[in-house]
Design a protein around this motif. Structure first.
Motif, mmCIF file in Angstrom:
data_model
loop_
_atom_site.group_PDB
_atom_site.id
_atom_site.type_symbol
_atom_site.label_atom_id
_atom_site.label_comp_id
_atom_site.label_asym_id
_atom_site.label_seq_id
_atom_site.Cartn_x
_atom_site.Cartn_y
_atom_site.Cartn_z
ATOM 1 N N ARG A 282 20.875 -18.539 -12.685
ATOM 2 C CA ARG A 282 21.551 -18.694 -11.385
ATOM 3 C C ARG A 282 23.062 -18.497 -11.532
ATOM 4 N N GLN A 283 23.612 -19.031 -12.624
ATOM 5 C CA GLN A 283 25.045 -18.850 -12.866
ATOM 6 C C GLN A 283 25.388 -17.368 -13.007
ATOM 7 N N LEU A 284 24.545 -16.629 -13.716
ATOM 8 C CA LEU A 284 24.775 -15.196 -13.879
ATOM 9 C C LEU A 284 24.660 -14.462 -12.552
ATOM 10 N N TYR A 285 23.690 -14.860 -11.756
ATOM 11 C CA TYR A 285 23.445 -14.191 -10.474
ATOM 12 C C TYR A 285 24.595 -14.407 -9.500
ATOM 13 N N LEU A 286 25.182 -15.595 -9.544
ATOM 14 C CA LEU A 286 26.235 -15.937 -8.594
ATOM 15 C C LEU A 286 27.627 -15.562 -9.088
ATOM 16 N N CYS A 287 27.734 -15.146 -10.351
ATOM 17 C CA CYS A 287 29.046 -14.882 -10.931
ATOM 18 C C CYS A 287 29.569 -13.524 -10.479
ATOM 19 N N HIS A 288 30.809 -13.490 -10.009
ATOM 20 C CA HIS A 288 31.420 -12.243 -9.554
ATOM 21 C C HIS A 288 32.519 -11.759 -10.503
ATOM 22 N N ASP A 289 32.780 -12.521 -11.548
ATOM 23 C CA ASP A 289 33.764 -12.157 -12.560
ATOM 24 C C ASP A 289 33.010 -11.555 -13.743
ATOM 25 N N SER A 290 33.243 -10.270 -14.024
ATOM 26 C CA SER A 290 32.484 -9.590 -15.071
ATOM 27 C C SER A 290 32.706 -10.233 -16.442
ATOM 28 N N GLU A 291 33.904 -10.710 -16.706
ATOM 29 C CA GLU A 291 34.169 -11.346 -17.997
ATOM 30 C C GLU A 291 33.460 -12.687 -18.113
ATOM 31 N N MET A 292 33.472 -13.443 -17.028
ATOM 32 C CA MET A 292 32.740 -14.720 -17.039
ATOM 33 C C MET A 292 31.242 -14.478 -17.225
ATOM 34 N N TYR A 392 10.810 -14.954 -17.394
ATOM 35 C CA TYR A 392 10.965 -15.368 -15.997
ATOM 36 C C TYR A 392 9.746 -14.910 -15.203
ATOM 37 N N HIS A 393 9.365 -15.728 -14.243
ATOM 38 C CA HIS A 393 8.172 -15.490 -13.444
ATOM 39 C C HIS A 393 8.446 -14.411 -12.404
ATOM 40 N N PRO A 394 7.428 -13.575 -12.082
ATOM 41 C CA PRO A 394 7.631 -12.517 -11.075
ATOM 42 C C PRO A 394 8.062 -13.034 -9.710
ATOM 43 N N LYS A 395 7.760 -14.282 -9.407
ATOM 44 C CA LYS A 395 8.141 -14.853 -8.117
ATOM 45 C C LYS A 395 9.450 -15.632 -8.169
ATOM 46 N N PHE A 396 10.114 -15.599 -9.313
ATOM 47 C CA PHE A 396 11.404 -16.258 -9.440
ATOM 48 C C PHE A 396 12.368 -15.620 -8.438
ATOM 49 N N PRO A 397 12.986 -16.404 -7.540
ATOM 50 C CA PRO A 397 13.778 -15.826 -6.429
ATOM 51 C C PRO A 397 14.835 -14.815 -6.867
ATOM 52 N N ILE A 398 15.530 -15.092 -7.964
ATOM 53 C CA ILE A 398 16.572 -14.168 -8.406
ATOM 54 C C ILE A 398 15.956 -12.832 -8.800
ATOM 55 N N THR A 407 17.787 0.449 -8.244
ATOM 56 C CA THR A 407 17.715 1.899 -8.166
ATOM 57 C C THR A 407 17.267 2.432 -9.522
ATOM 58 N N ARG A 408 16.649 3.578 -9.522
ATOM 59 C CA ARG A 408 16.153 4.143 -10.769
ATOM 60 C C ARG A 408 17.145 5.127 -11.358
ATOM 61 N N PRO A 409 17.150 5.233 -12.715
ATOM 62 C CA PRO A 409 16.278 4.548 -13.670
ATOM 63 C C PRO A 409 16.564 3.056 -13.740
ATOM 64 N N PHE A 410 15.512 2.295 -13.977
ATOM 65 C CA PHE A 410 15.613 0.842 -13.933
ATOM 66 C C PHE A 410 14.873 0.256 -15.123
ATOM 67 N N ILE A 411 15.603 -0.384 -16.026
ATOM 68 C CA ILE A 411 15.018 -1.149 -17.131
ATOM 69 C C ILE A 411 15.674 -2.523 -17.098
ATOM 70 N N LEU A 412 14.954 -3.499 -16.644
ATOM 71 C CA LEU A 412 15.505 -4.845 -16.529
ATOM 72 C C LEU A 412 15.549 -5.503 -17.906
ATOM 73 N N ASP A 413 16.699 -6.038 -18.238
ATOM 74 C CA ASP A 413 16.844 -6.736 -19.512
ATOM 75 C C ASP A 413 15.754 -7.802 -19.628
ATOM 76 N N PRO A 414 14.929 -7.768 -20.688
ATOM 77 C CA PRO A 414 13.818 -8.732 -20.798
ATOM 78 C C PRO A 414 14.261 -10.183 -20.921
ATOM 79 N N ALA A 415 15.535 -10.408 -21.264
ATOM 80 C CA ALA A 415 16.035 -11.772 -21.386
ATOM 81 C C ALA A 415 16.993 -12.156 -20.279
ATOM 82 N N ASN A 416 17.336 -11.205 -19.411
ATOM 83 C CA ASN A 416 18.320 -11.460 -18.359
ATOM 84 C C ASN A 416 17.881 -10.754 -17.072
ATOM 85 N N PRO A 417 17.340 -11.481 -16.100
ATOM 86 C CA PRO A 417 16.797 -10.848 -14.891
ATOM 87 C C PRO A 417 17.853 -10.373 -13.903
ATOM 88 N N THR A 418 19.111 -10.327 -14.298
ATOM 89 C CA THR A 418 20.169 -9.879 -13.392
ATOM 90 C C THR A 418 20.795 -8.560 -13.816
#
Length: 494
Positions: A282-292, A392-398, A407-418
């Motif tokens: 959630r912190q990653l999803y809400l973060c707007h600072d790329s360095e943070m 993370y579960h497929p129904k996880f809101p994030i 958008t494609r190509p799309f490879i979601l990081d297996p450890a980071n759903p954002t």
């Protein structure tokens, strides 16, 4: 074979088999229209002002939503670098890849011929010149696979000693050290390996405090390393805001390791609970600072490493071959296209693992067949859509929100759903072009798919009707049902 003349649309870069087909396409798709600078969509010129205003209103509404505290109600884009939408020549950012391509064609005259000249650069004695699987295996053993035996043992000892030195030279005590990079994953190649080191310290109260103190701490580490007995074997790189980068000469000067040192507070700890990891997402999803966001994501490094390390040894050999292919098959960037970014090594690792999983995870397989499958998929990069659900579960809101916007190509990081790891590349059309030319090399001459790689046989039948960025012509002649000779030739190749 007869030479086939190509007619290119200057608006979208699509190729056609005749001037008549090009004119028909222009009348149907572009006549009387202009691209919107904000979203890249083509609209009628008389409606362009109203359209731009509506786009501005929507963006203002989205900015207003950013103030909402409820995660379920916040519908913002996932945190990613999005290099894929930047120009290769001037780094200007666009709302869509389509508008970026239009800009490159119109402003920089980035035609198909120019793209080929700036992308294809096979090195002498390239492994693609091998004429048999046995010859490829010998090439890999002699030129790509890290040296085994005593030299490897000495290398492990050197790296271990340097890690202890890093911990001692860091100005604040490190409670824990985590490692990543190709050296740790087992995908490093001869003479070139990457080692990522994250020093976790309880001195940092939180991520924000770490960001404020990090530069001073890394500067102190730099000076301390120079004063040590190994300082004469450390070549410091350019300063970075969040990391210290240097090359370490190892094993009596025969090769070097590329180090990247980072530091942060221990966000997750050695054995985090599921709730704690969900909080990090959630912190990653809400973060707007790329360095943070980068600092928050450091805690996920062990999971990324474990995902790659879990692959069998044969997959790691295939990864080495693909990494070597990227390093020896592309032309070097010039001053003109200095902002071109090819896929990262981590993206290559995940893409190769995905191909192996499509083949049913065989323990042993032909490296030629594996390389051929990966290259064929790169030709079809616009269809790459890869997601793993181990963390993370497929129904996880994030994840649901990120997946809806991808958008494609799309490879979601297996450890980071954002994070879509494909967003670090803005030259997928060049990757596809070089992959297509590679499939014509002697290594793949007269090679046909064998079990368990038979699934690649059907890929050419489902190619998109039009892939203008690859210089590929339409498979039908403007609704007349005639298949182009160019497309038939490509089908024979694959």
């Amino acid at each position: 074979m007869w030479a086939l003349k190509c007619y290119k649309c200057e608006c979208c870069g699509s190729d056609f088999v005749s001037c008549k087909a090009l004119k028909y396409h222009f009348r149907q798709k572009h006549f009387g229209k202009a691209p919107c600078e904000k979203c890249g969509q083509e609209v009628l010129r008389e409606n362009l002002q109203d359209h731009s205003k509506s786009v501005y209103d929507r963006s203002a509404m989205e900015r207003h939503k950013l103030n909402w505290e409820n995660l379920e109600e916040r519908n913002i884009k996932h945190m990613a670098t999005e290099i894929s939408k930047t120009c290769r020549m001037c780094s200007r950012h666009f709302g869509t890849v389509f508008s970026r391509k239009n800009h490159e064609i119109q402003e920089h005259h980035f035609t198909a011929n120019k793209r080929a000249q700036m992308s294809i650069g096979f090195s002498p004695q390239n492994m693609l010149e091998c004429k048999s699987p046995q010859e490829l295996q010998r090439f890999a053993d002699e030129n790509i696979r890290p040296a085994p035996g005593a030299l490897r043992a000495a290398c492990v000892a050197e790296v271990g000693a340097l890690l202890q030195l890093l911990r001692a030279c860091f100005p604040v005590p490190a409670s824990r050290v985590i490692q990543g990079g190709s050296y740790v994953k087992g995908t490093d190649t001869q003479g070139r390996s990457e080692i990522d080191v994250v020093l976790l310290s309880d001195v940092f109260a939180n991520v924000n405090h770490c960001k404020k103190q990090l530069r001073e701490g890394l500067d102190a580490l730099r000076e301390n390393l120079k004063q040590t007995s190994r300082g004469n074997r450390i070549l410091m790189g350019k300063r970075a805001s969040l990391s210290l980068r240097f090359n370490f000469l190892c094993a009596e000067g025969l090769h070097s390791h590329s180090f990247e040192i980072m530091a942060c507070c221990d966000v997750l700890g050695p054995a985090p609970s599921t709730d704690l990891r969900l909080h990090l997402y959630r912190q990653l999803y809400l973060c707007h600072d790329s360095e943070m966001a980068q600092l928050w994501a450091l805690a996920l490094l062990p999971y990324q490493v474990d995902f790659v390390k879990a692959s069998v040894m044969r997959v790691k050999e295939l990864i080495r071959l693909m990494v070597h292919w990227f390093r020896t098959s592309f032309a070097n960037s010039t001053e003109e296209n200095k902002f071109r970014r090819l896929p990262s090594s981590y993206t290559v690792e995940l893409l190769t693992i995905h191909i192996w999983e499509l083949a049913g995870k065989p323990l042993l397989f032909s490296l030629v067949q594996g390389m051929r499958a990966v290259l064929k998929l790169l030709v079809r990069y616009a269809e790459i859509d890869v997601v793993w659900h181990r963390h993370y579960h497929p129904k996880f809101p994030i994840f649901v929100k990120v997946n809806q916007k991808h958008t494609r190509p799309f490879i979601l990081d297996p450890a980071n759903p954002t994070v879509n790891v494909c967003d670090t590349c803005n030259a997928w059309d060049e990757v596809a072009l070089v992959a297509r030319h590679s499939l014509l090399k002697p290594l793949f001459s007269r090679v046909r798919a064998e079990p368990p790689w038979l699934f690649t046989n059907n890929w050419f039948r489902t190619l998109p009707e039009r892939v203008g960025s690859l210089g590929q012509l339409e498979t039908t002649a403007m609704g007349q049902g005639r298949t182009s000779a160019f497309s038939l030739h490509n089908c024979a190749l694959f």
